[in-house]
Design a protein around this motif. Structure first.
Motif, mmCIF file in Angstrom:
data_model
loop_
_atom_site.group_PDB
_atom_site.id
_atom_site.type_symbol
_atom_site.label_atom_id
_atom_site.label_comp_id
_atom_site.label_asym_id
_atom_site.label_seq_id
_atom_site.Cartn_x
_atom_site.Cartn_y
_atom_site.Cartn_z
ATOM 1 N N LEU A 104 0.819 -1.189 -0.061
ATOM 2 C CA LEU A 104 0.040 0.110 -0.057
ATOM 3 C C LEU A 104 0.922 1.150 -0.025
ATOM 4 C CD1 LEU A 104 -2.497 -1.037 2.680
ATOM 5 C CD2 LEU A 104 -2.837 -1.286 0.122
ATOM 6 N N LYS A 105 1.991 1.069 0.587
ATOM 7 C CA LYS A 105 2.935 2.295 0.477
ATOM 8 C C LYS A 105 3.223 3.117 -0.749
ATOM 9 C CE LYS A 105 5.630 0.951 4.569
ATOM 10 N NZ LYS A 105 7.016 0.620 5.189
ATOM 11 N N GLY A 106 3.079 4.408 -1.029
ATOM 12 C CA GLY A 106 2.997 4.991 -2.241
ATOM 13 C C GLY A 106 2.101 4.715 -3.057
ATOM 14 N N ASN A 107 1.116 4.057 -2.542
ATOM 15 C CA ASN A 107 -0.228 3.855 -3.615
ATOM 16 C C ASN A 107 -1.363 4.421 -3.021
ATOM 17 O OD1 ASN A 107 1.454 2.029 -5.683
ATOM 18 N ND2 ASN A 107 1.582 0.532 -4.111
ATOM 19 N N VAL A 108 -1.393 4.398 -1.776
ATOM 20 C CA VAL A 108 -2.680 4.883 -0.970
ATOM 21 C C VAL A 108 -2.241 5.830 -0.190
ATOM 22 C CG1 VAL A 108 -4.625 4.341 0.377
ATOM 23 C CG2 VAL A 108 -3.553 2.531 -0.960
ATOM 24 N N ASN A 109 -2.963 7.120 -0.031
ATOM 25 C CA ASN A 109 -2.799 8.196 0.802
ATOM 26 C C ASN A 109 -3.955 8.752 1.322
ATOM 27 O OD1 ASN A 109 0.386 8.893 0.221
ATOM 28 N ND2 ASN A 109 -0.441 8.879 -1.866
ATOM 29 N N VAL A 110 -3.979 9.303 2.508
ATOM 30 C CA VAL A 110 -5.038 9.805 3.406
ATOM 31 C C VAL A 110 -4.842 11.274 3.667
ATOM 32 C CG1 VAL A 110 -6.039 7.564 4.178
ATOM 33 C CG2 VAL A 110 -4.358 8.822 5.518
ATOM 34 N N ARG A 111 -5.994 11.864 3.848
ATOM 35 C CA ARG A 111 -6.181 13.325 3.949
ATOM 36 C C ARG A 111 -7.105 13.686 4.962
ATOM 37 N NH1 ARG A 111 -5.595 15.283 -2.467
ATOM 38 N NH2 ARG A 111 -3.752 14.209 -2.831
ATOM 39 N N LEU A 112 -6.859 14.784 5.896
ATOM 40 C CA LEU A 112 -7.873 15.096 6.832
ATOM 41 C C LEU A 112 -8.756 15.896 6.223
ATOM 42 C CD1 LEU A 112 -8.896 14.774 9.750
ATOM 43 C CD2 LEU A 112 -7.530 16.729 10.281
ATOM 44 N N GLN A 113 -9.946 15.868 6.220
ATOM 45 C CA GLN A 113 -10.844 17.045 5.737
ATOM 46 C C GLN A 113 -11.295 17.956 7.038
ATOM 47 O OE1 GLN A 113 -12.255 19.593 4.377
ATOM 48 N NE2 GLN A 113 -13.417 18.176 2.689
ATOM 49 N N VAL A 114 -10.613 19.129 7.141
ATOM 50 C CA VAL A 114 -10.796 19.723 8.367
ATOM 51 C C VAL A 114 -12.204 20.574 8.245
ATOM 52 C CG1 VAL A 114 -8.389 20.134 8.573
ATOM 53 C CG2 VAL A 114 -9.601 21.716 7.391
ATOM 54 N N GLU A 115 -12.847 20.898 7.208
ATOM 55 C CA GLU A 115 -14.129 21.416 7.038
ATOM 56 C C GLU A 115 -15.312 20.529 7.040
ATOM 57 O OE1 GLU A 115 -14.449 24.748 7.061
ATOM 58 O OE2 GLU A 115 -12.109 25.135 6.924
ATOM 59 N N GLN A 116 -15.930 20.261 8.007
ATOM 60 C CA GLN A 116 -16.781 19.064 8.354
ATOM 61 C C GLN A 116 -17.929 19.285 7.422
ATOM 62 O OE1 GLN A 116 -17.501 17.539 12.230
ATOM 63 N NE2 GLN A 116 -15.523 17.574 12.905
ATOM 64 N N ASN A 117 -18.307 20.397 6.956
ATOM 65 C CA ASN A 117 -19.508 20.655 5.957
ATOM 66 C C ASN A 117 -19.205 20.644 4.616
ATOM 67 O OD1 ASN A 117 -21.282 21.021 8.278
ATOM 68 N ND2 ASN A 117 -20.722 23.092 8.489
ATOM 69 N N GLN A 118 -17.958 20.438 4.344
ATOM 70 C CA GLN A 118 -17.469 20.184 2.789
ATOM 71 C C GLN A 118 -17.223 18.856 2.417
ATOM 72 O OE1 GLN A 118 -14.408 23.008 2.287
ATOM 73 N NE2 GLN A 118 -15.675 24.657 2.253
ATOM 74 N N VAL A 119 -17.118 18.245 1.187
ATOM 75 C CA VAL A 119 -16.997 16.942 0.719
ATOM 76 C C VAL A 119 -15.708 17.110 -0.189
ATOM 77 C CG1 VAL A 119 -17.825 14.952 -0.675
ATOM 78 C CG2 VAL A 119 -19.549 16.385 0.529
ATOM 79 N N PHE A 120 -15.762 17.807 -1.151
ATOM 80 C CA PHE A 120 -14.502 17.798 -1.990
ATOM 81 C C PHE A 120 -13.466 18.837 -1.449
ATOM 82 C CE2 PHE A 120 -17.409 15.701 -4.868
ATOM 83 C CZ PHE A 120 -17.094 14.510 -4.657
ATOM 84 N N LYS A 121 -13.941 20.271 -1.216
ATOM 85 C CA LYS A 121 -13.258 21.301 -1.060
ATOM 86 C C LYS A 121 -12.261 21.075 0.213
ATOM 87 C CE LYS A 121 -16.587 24.306 -3.002
ATOM 88 N NZ LYS A 121 -17.704 25.309 -2.585
ATOM 89 N N GLY A 122 -11.102 21.154 0.119
ATOM 90 C CA GLY A 122 -10.109 20.971 0.935
ATOM 91 C C GLY A 122 -9.290 19.973 0.946
ATOM 92 N N VAL A 123 -9.767 18.823 0.191
ATOM 93 C CA VAL A 123 -9.006 17.628 -0.086
ATOM 94 C C VAL A 123 -8.646 17.127 -1.275
ATOM 95 C CG1 VAL A 123 -9.928 16.369 2.103
ATOM 96 C CG2 VAL A 123 -10.944 16.211 0.111
ATOM 97 N N TRP A 124 -9.305 17.943 -2.324
ATOM 98 C CA TRP A 124 -9.134 17.702 -3.749
ATOM 99 C C TRP A 124 -8.169 19.139 -4.082
ATOM 100 C CZ3 TRP A 124 -13.431 15.479 -6.963
ATOM 101 C CH2 TRP A 124 -12.911 15.118 -8.495
ATOM 102 N N GLN A 125 -6.800 18.651 -4.363
ATOM 103 C CA GLN A 125 -5.780 19.544 -4.571
ATOM 104 C C GLN A 125 -6.096 20.301 -6.083
ATOM 105 O OE1 GLN A 125 -2.199 17.572 -3.844
ATOM 106 N NE2 GLN A 125 -2.574 17.440 -1.715
ATOM 107 N N ASP A 126 -5.236 21.223 -6.237
ATOM 108 C CA ASP A 126 -5.549 22.192 -7.473
ATOM 109 C C ASP A 126 -4.768 21.376 -8.593
ATOM 110 O OD1 ASP A 126 -6.653 24.175 -5.898
ATOM 111 O OD2 ASP A 126 -4.612 25.311 -6.006
ATOM 112 N N SER A 127 -5.513 21.158 -9.629
ATOM 113 C CA SER A 127 -5.013 20.564 -10.728
ATOM 114 C C SER A 127 -5.164 19.144 -10.771
ATOM 115 C CB SER A 127 -3.755 21.019 -11.377
ATOM 116 O OG SER A 127 -3.908 22.317 -11.642
#
Length: 326
Positions: A166-189
């Protein structure tokens, strides 16, 4: 345009209704599973039919069974979750992944796109990290898992770091805005071929507990089972939210517009069939160009997911040629 793909008709009384590529179609071979995970032996017992099984009302037994399944079928040597966190049934999770592969294949001349060129966003990855494990190990896809719970993120990170596959193939990100789904974890471009989600089902804790009590009252062969015990567990963010399933998916649909040209298929499980009409109206309102509903059979019940895309035909052709040509 809304289209529906149903699971082939047949008796809905056993696991043979799972996807053809799902390795969990047959009855569990507990001897093999115990070889992969020796601690499972402590939970194996004969059910009322005289067959080897485990007590599915026991959350510890369910967790150890999952550990054995993930080791035996997906090569995961370490897997653990904190007490009280969602411990999902593996066969149904695998079915979602395999039907997502079919969804991509239907847009790729019948060929399933495989490998690191396919990127998937798991909305609500949880502490179990099950969708990324199955998706990467079965198809080689790259995953990003997002969640609002720091403990869930830390636990998924521990699973990833403890398994070289799984290393290098799966990454996880914390969504700090609890009322948002994609914004904040979906990076630019950043682009994804798929998003997947198992949204919170209930509208409140009280509603969830009421439905759970009704479920336990139906288990006549488990008279001593506690109505307050969830055999598959689950925290607040995993089980209920404002507006329940319909509210969460509605927010996801609205947010997906801003990312429409950077995703081939947005998808979400829909547990309540009565929510579909509202979801279709919301997707029509935001201008989704394709909408599909895929039905799946999981054990004794029928499930489904909704998929939608904003890509025009020329964008679909470009996507295929650029990202799936290999």
């Amino acid at each position: 345009m809304v289209s529906k793909t149903k699971h082939p008709k047949g008796k809905r009384n056993n696991k043979l209704e799972l996807h053809d590529r799902n390795p969990h179609r047959a009855r569990y071979n507990f001897a093999l599973l115990a070889d992969s995970c020796p601690e499972l032996s402590d939970y194996i017992e004969l059910n009322k039919y005289g067959n080897e099984s485990v007590d599915f009302s026991n959350p510890d037994a369910v967790k150890v069974l999952n550990r054995a399944l993930l080791n035996h079928f997906y090569g995961v040597s370490f897997w653990d979750i904190p007490a009280g966190y969602l411990c999902p049934p593996i066969p149904g999770r695998a079915d979602y992944i395999h039907y997502l592969a079919d969804l991509l294949a239907a847009s790729n001349q019948g060929v399933i796109p495989r490998g690191k060129g396919v990127r998937v966003l798991d909305v609500g990855v949880g502490a179990n990290c099950v969708y990324p494990i199955i998706g990467h190990q079965e198809y080689g896809w790259q995953f990003v898992g997002a969640d609002i719970n720091p403990i869930a993120i830390a636990t998924s990170e521990a699973i990833i770091k403890s398994n070289s596959c799984l290393k290098g193939n799966v990454n996880v990100r914390l969504q700090v805005e609890q009322n948002q789904v994609f914004k904040g974890v979906w990076q630019d471009s950043e682009r994804f071929d798929l998003t997947l989600c198992n949204p919170p089902f209930h509208t409140s804790e009280a509603v969830m507990k009421g439905e759970n009590q009704r479920k336990w009252r139906g288990l006549k062969d488990k008279p001593n089972a506690s109505a307050n015990k969830l055999n598959f567990g689950g925290t607040q963010s995993e089980l209920w939210c404002e507006g329940g399933e319909a509210g969460f998916i509605g927010r996801m649909v609205k947010e997906s517009v801003a990312f429409g040209e950077r995703c081939f298929w947005f998808t979400s499980l829909v547990a309540r069939q009565e929510n579909l009409e509202l979801i279709y109206k919301q997707l029509s309102a935001v201008g989704a160009k394709q909408v599909r509903t895929i039905e799946m059979a999981q054990g004794h019940k029928v499930s489904r997911f909704v998929a939608w895309s904003f890509l025009a035909p020329d964008q679909v052709d470009y996507w295929q040629d650029t990202y799936w040509s290999n």
